[in-house]
Design a protein around this motif. Structure first.
Motif, PDB file in Angstrom:
ATOM      1  N   ASP A 191     -20.748   6.050  86.705  1.00  0.00           N
ATOM      2  CA  ASP A 191     -22.309   5.164  86.925  1.00  0.00           C
ATOM      3  C   ASP A 191     -21.933   3.883  87.634  1.00  0.00           C
ATOM      4  O   ASP A 191     -22.732   3.476  88.497  1.00  0.00           O
ATOM      5  CB  ASP A 191     -22.901   5.284  85.480  1.00  0.00           C
ATOM      6  N   ARG A 192     -20.860   3.293  87.306  1.00  0.00           N
ATOM      7  CA  ARG A 192     -20.636   1.905  87.656  1.00  0.00           C
ATOM      8  C   ARG A 192     -20.219   1.975  89.136  1.00  0.00           C
ATOM      9  O   ARG A 192     -20.312   1.232  90.028  1.00  0.00           O
ATOM     10  CB  ARG A 192     -19.634   1.074  86.951  1.00  0.00           C
ATOM     11  N   ILE A 193     -19.103   2.795  89.412  1.00  0.00           N
ATOM     12  CA  ILE A 193     -18.267   2.797  90.563  1.00  0.00           C
ATOM     13  C   ILE A 193     -18.952   3.622  91.754  1.00  0.00           C
ATOM     14  O   ILE A 193     -18.961   3.258  92.909  1.00  0.00           O
ATOM     15  CB  ILE A 193     -16.804   3.265  90.313  1.00  0.00           C
ATOM     16  N   LEU A 194     -19.275   4.733  91.332  1.00  0.00           N
ATOM     17  CA  LEU A 194     -20.060   5.537  92.575  1.00  0.00           C
ATOM     18  C   LEU A 194     -21.624   5.620  92.470  1.00  0.00           C
ATOM     19  O   LEU A 194     -22.044   5.406  93.549  1.00  0.00           O
ATOM     20  CB  LEU A 194     -19.441   7.288  92.094  1.00  0.00           C
ATOM     21  N   LYS A 195     -22.244   5.740  91.445  1.00  0.00           N
ATOM     22  CA  LYS A 195     -23.698   5.611  91.597  1.00  0.00           C
ATOM     23  C   LYS A 195     -24.311   4.268  91.710  1.00  0.00           C
ATOM     24  O   LYS A 195     -25.289   4.227  92.658  1.00  0.00           O
ATOM     25  CB  LYS A 195     -24.154   6.280  90.203  1.00  0.00           C
ATOM     26  N   MET A 196     -23.945   3.189  91.241  1.00  0.00           N
ATOM     27  CA  MET A 196     -24.381   1.937  91.394  1.00  0.00           C
ATOM     28  C   MET A 196     -24.432   1.700  92.860  1.00  0.00           C
ATOM     29  O   MET A 196     -25.521   1.078  93.393  1.00  0.00           O
ATOM     30  CB  MET A 196     -23.736   1.022  90.698  1.00  0.00           C
ATOM     31  N   PRO A 197     -23.526   1.701  93.645  1.00  0.00           N
ATOM     32  CA  PRO A 197     -23.382   1.398  95.052  1.00  0.00           C
ATOM     33  C   PRO A 197     -24.507   2.341  95.845  1.00  0.00           C
ATOM     34  O   PRO A 197     -25.120   2.033  96.935  1.00  0.00           O
ATOM     35  CB  PRO A 197     -22.018   1.588  95.629  1.00  0.00           C
ATOM     36  N   ILE A 198     -24.600   3.626  95.645  1.00  0.00           N
ATOM     37  CA  ILE A 198     -25.523   4.439  96.103  1.00  0.00           C
ATOM     38  C   ILE A 198     -26.817   3.992  95.952  1.00  0.00           C
ATOM     39  O   ILE A 198     -27.479   4.095  96.782  1.00  0.00           O
ATOM     40  CB  ILE A 198     -25.140   5.990  95.676  1.00  0.00           C
ATOM     41  N   TYR A 199     -27.136   3.777  94.676  1.00  0.00           N
ATOM     42  CA  TYR A 199     -28.573   3.179  94.459  1.00  0.00           C
ATOM     43  C   TYR A 199     -28.941   2.003  95.227  1.00  0.00           C
ATOM     44  O   TYR A 199     -30.024   1.744  95.932  1.00  0.00           O
ATOM     45  CB  TYR A 199     -28.945   2.955  92.857  1.00  0.00           C
ATOM     46  N   ARG A 200     -27.782   1.306  95.574  1.00  0.00           N
ATOM     47  CA  ARG A 200     -28.277  -0.004  96.062  1.00  0.00           C
ATOM     48  C   ARG A 200     -28.438   0.206  97.750  1.00  0.00           C
ATOM     49  O   ARG A 200     -29.428  -0.237  98.201  1.00  0.00           O
ATOM     50  CB  ARG A 200     -26.995  -1.218  96.187  1.00  0.00           C
ATOM     51  N   ALA A 201     -27.710   1.218  98.289  1.00  0.00           N
ATOM     52  CA  ALA A 201     -27.597   1.573  99.637  1.00  0.00           C
ATOM     53  C   ALA A 201     -29.042   2.268  99.829  1.00  0.00           C
ATOM     54  O   ALA A 201     -29.477   2.174 101.055  1.00  0.00           O
ATOM     55  CB  ALA A 201     -26.496   2.418  99.855  1.00  0.00           C
ATOM     56  N   GLU A 202     -29.564   2.921  98.839  1.00  0.00           N
ATOM     57  CA  GLU A 202     -30.746   3.870  99.054  1.00  0.00           C
ATOM     58  C   GLU A 202     -32.062   3.070  98.813  1.00  0.00           C
ATOM     59  O   GLU A 202     -33.086   3.597  98.937  1.00  0.00           O
ATOM     60  CB  GLU A 202     -30.545   5.200  98.328  1.00  0.00           C
ATOM     61  N   GLY A 203     -31.667   1.634  98.614  1.00  0.00           N
ATOM     62  CA  GLY A 203     -33.084   0.764  98.260  1.00  0.00           C
ATOM     63  C   GLY A 203     -33.624   0.806  97.148  1.00  0.00           C
ATOM     64  O   GLY A 203     -34.706   0.014  96.690  1.00  0.00           O
ATOM     65  N   VAL A 204     -32.816   1.111  95.918  1.00  0.00           N
ATOM     66  CA  VAL A 204     -33.260   0.806  94.484  1.00  0.00           C
ATOM     67  C   VAL A 204     -33.070  -0.875  94.397  1.00  0.00           C
ATOM     68  O   VAL A 204     -31.925  -1.425  94.715  1.00  0.00           O
ATOM     69  CB  VAL A 204     -32.421   1.592  93.242  1.00  0.00           C
ATOM     70  N   GLU A 205     -34.294  -1.219  93.806  1.00  0.00           N
ATOM     71  CA  GLU A 205     -34.312  -2.699  93.943  1.00  0.00           C
ATOM     72  C   GLU A 205     -33.714  -3.406  92.440  1.00  0.00           C
ATOM     73  O   GLU A 205     -33.101  -4.365  92.439  1.00  0.00           O
ATOM     74  CB  GLU A 205     -35.708  -3.356  93.750  1.00  0.00           C
ATOM     75  N   TRP A 206     -34.014  -2.411  91.282  1.00  0.00           N
ATOM     76  CA  TRP A 206     -33.526  -2.935  89.959  1.00  0.00           C
ATOM     77  C   TRP A 206     -32.866  -1.954  89.178  1.00  0.00           C
ATOM     78  O   TRP A 206     -33.015  -0.767  89.622  1.00  0.00           O
ATOM     79  CB  TRP A 206     -34.426  -3.384  89.183  1.00  0.00           C
ATOM     80  N   PHE A 207     -31.672  -2.354  88.630  1.00  0.00           N
ATOM     81  CA  PHE A 207     -30.706  -1.375  88.017  1.00  0.00           C
ATOM     82  C   PHE A 207     -30.225  -1.892  86.682  1.00  0.00           C
ATOM     83  O   PHE A 207     -29.880  -3.161  86.801  1.00  0.00           O
ATOM     84  CB  PHE A 207     -29.474  -1.223  89.167  1.00  0.00           C
ATOM     85  N   TRP A 208     -30.439  -1.118  85.657  1.00  0.00           N
ATOM     86  CA  TRP A 208     -29.971  -1.457  84.494  1.00  0.00           C
ATOM     87  C   TRP A 208     -29.127  -0.451  83.721  1.00  0.00           C
ATOM     88  O   TRP A 208     -28.938   0.731  84.110  1.00  0.00           O
ATOM     89  CB  TRP A 208     -31.271  -1.246  83.494  1.00  0.00           C
ATOM     90  N   ILE A 209     -28.065  -1.156  83.184  1.00  0.00           N
ATOM     91  CA  ILE A 209     -26.822  -0.369  82.611  1.00  0.00           C
ATOM     92  C   ILE A 209     -26.885  -0.598  81.018  1.00  0.00           C
ATOM     93  O   ILE A 209     -26.931  -1.834  80.793  1.00  0.00           O
ATOM     94  CB  ILE A 209     -25.540  -0.768  83.153  1.00  0.00           C
ATOM     95  N   VAL A 210     -27.121   0.600  80.261  1.00  0.00           N
ATOM     96  CA  VAL A 210     -27.350   0.455  78.594  1.00  0.00           C
ATOM     97  C   VAL A 210     -25.882   1.218  78.329  1.00  0.00           C
ATOM     98  O   VAL A 210     -25.520   2.081  78.653  1.00  0.00           O
ATOM     99  CB  VAL A 210     -28.768   1.333  78.180  1.00  0.00           C
ATOM    100  N   ASP A 211     -25.311   0.122  77.481  1.00  0.00           N
ATOM    101  CA  ASP A 211     -23.956   0.939  76.876  1.00  0.00           C
ATOM    102  C   ASP A 211     -24.231   1.115  75.302  1.00  0.00           C
ATOM    103  O   ASP A 211     -24.292   0.003  74.526  1.00  0.00           O
ATOM    104  CB  ASP A 211     -22.895  -0.143  77.127  1.00  0.00           C
ATOM    105  N   PRO A 212     -24.577   2.380  74.914  1.00  0.00           N
ATOM    106  CA  PRO A 212     -24.809   2.370  73.357  1.00  0.00           C
ATOM    107  C   PRO A 212     -23.493   1.938  72.599  1.00  0.00           C
ATOM    108  O   PRO A 212     -23.555   1.633  71.490  1.00  0.00           O
ATOM    109  CB  PRO A 212     -25.060   3.824  73.164  1.00  0.00           C
ATOM    110  N   GLU A 213     -22.356   2.358  73.043  1.00  0.00           N
ATOM    111  CA  GLU A 213     -21.149   2.132  72.225  1.00  0.00           C
ATOM    112  C   GLU A 213     -20.967   0.584  71.967  1.00  0.00           C
ATOM    113  O   GLU A 213     -20.481   0.188  70.945  1.00  0.00           O
ATOM    114  CB  GLU A 213     -20.051   2.793  73.068  1.00  0.00           C
ATOM    115  N   HIS A 214     -21.097  -0.170  73.208  1.00  0.00           N
ATOM    116  CA  HIS A 214     -21.026  -1.763  72.897  1.00  0.00           C
ATOM    117  C   HIS A 214     -22.233  -2.293  72.456  1.00  0.00           C
ATOM    118  O   HIS A 214     -22.132  -3.514  72.489  1.00  0.00           O
ATOM    119  CB  HIS A 214     -20.196  -2.230  74.170  1.00  0.00           C
ATOM    120  N   LYS A 215     -23.362  -1.576  72.637  1.00  0.00           N
ATOM    121  CA  LYS A 215     -24.677  -2.257  72.265  1.00  0.00           C
ATOM    122  C   LYS A 215     -25.032  -3.221  73.386  1.00  0.00           C
ATOM    123  O   LYS A 215     -25.447  -4.492  72.878  1.00  0.00           O
ATOM    124  CB  LYS A 215     -24.775  -2.696  70.651  1.00  0.00           C
ATOM    125  N   THR A 216     -24.922  -2.974  74.345  1.00  0.00           N
ATOM    126  CA  THR A 216     -25.343  -4.072  75.658  1.00  0.00           C
ATOM    127  C   THR A 216     -26.394  -3.428  76.612  1.00  0.00           C
ATOM    128  O   THR A 216     -26.122  -2.245  76.797  1.00  0.00           O
ATOM    129  CB  THR A 216     -24.116  -4.457  76.258  1.00  0.00           C
TER     130      THR A 216
END
Length: 191
Positions: A126-151
């Motif tokens: 999600d962080r290394i592969l998908k995050m750059p793809i989302y940015r390159a394809e024009g996604v303006e906002w991106f959230w990462i939810v981590d249930p294990e670390h509650k962040t």
């Protein structure tokens, strides 16, 4: 961690490869490689479900005008020329950009907002592969939810980079763009 299902000397994965996956696996094609993962664990499903339930009443269900949103749970996205085939946990489109849903099994229009809920097996992807793809394809906002670390981390695309807008955790209550018109109590996301 989810591993690519092909070697670099084999042809790029296709949509047909996704359709042949067993029912217990979910697949995505990122940079031409097939990535498979099991269905999410309950912590993951809880965070996605609660977050959707907090956002949709204000921004989707009750807001049918052009300034509203269409928020979808696990939509299939076909983005870019390759194409990348991604399945974010949640994604949202401003209604002015997507006034109605197409009659297809996927969307080719990048969302304005995407959210990935991390699992131990998908966090790196999600962080290394998908995050750059989302940015390159024009996604303006991106959230990462981590249930294990509650962040929850929120990013906005600017100048070809992700800018960290903030990070919240545990039982924080926050107003997080692009949905900062409401307060989100993070405590409800965690089991």
């Amino acid at each position: 961690m989810a591993q690519p299902a092909r070697k670099h000397d084999t042809p790029p994965a296709t949509y047909a490869d996704l359709l042949q996956l067993p029912e217990h696996l979910t697949g995505e094609i990122l940079n031409g490689e097939l990535h498979t993962m099991p269905r999410p664990a309950i912590r993951h499903a809880r965070a996605s479900s609660v977050l959707s339930g907090k956002l949709a009443p204000t921004f989707d269900f009750d807001n049918t005008g052009s300034d509203g949103w269409l928020i979808l749970f696990e939509p299939e996205l076909h983005l870019g020329d390759k194409p990348h085939i991604l399945v974010p946990d949640l994604a949202g489109w401003r209604r002015e950009r997507l006034p109605s849903l197409p009659d297809t099994a996927w969307l080719e229009l990048a969302p304005d907002w995407a959210c990935e809920v991390l699992s131990p097996s998908t966090a790196s992807k999600d962080r290394i592969l998908k995050m750059p793809i989302y940015r390159a394809e024009g996604v303006e906002w991106f959230w990462i939810v981590d249930p294990e670390h509650k962040t929850l981390e929120a990013y906005q695309s600017s100048g070809g980079h992700w800018i960290l807008l903030g990070a919240w955790g545990d039982d924080d209550v926050a107003r997080i763009p692009p949905f900062d018109a409401i307060e989100i109590s993070l405590a409800a996301l965690w089991i």
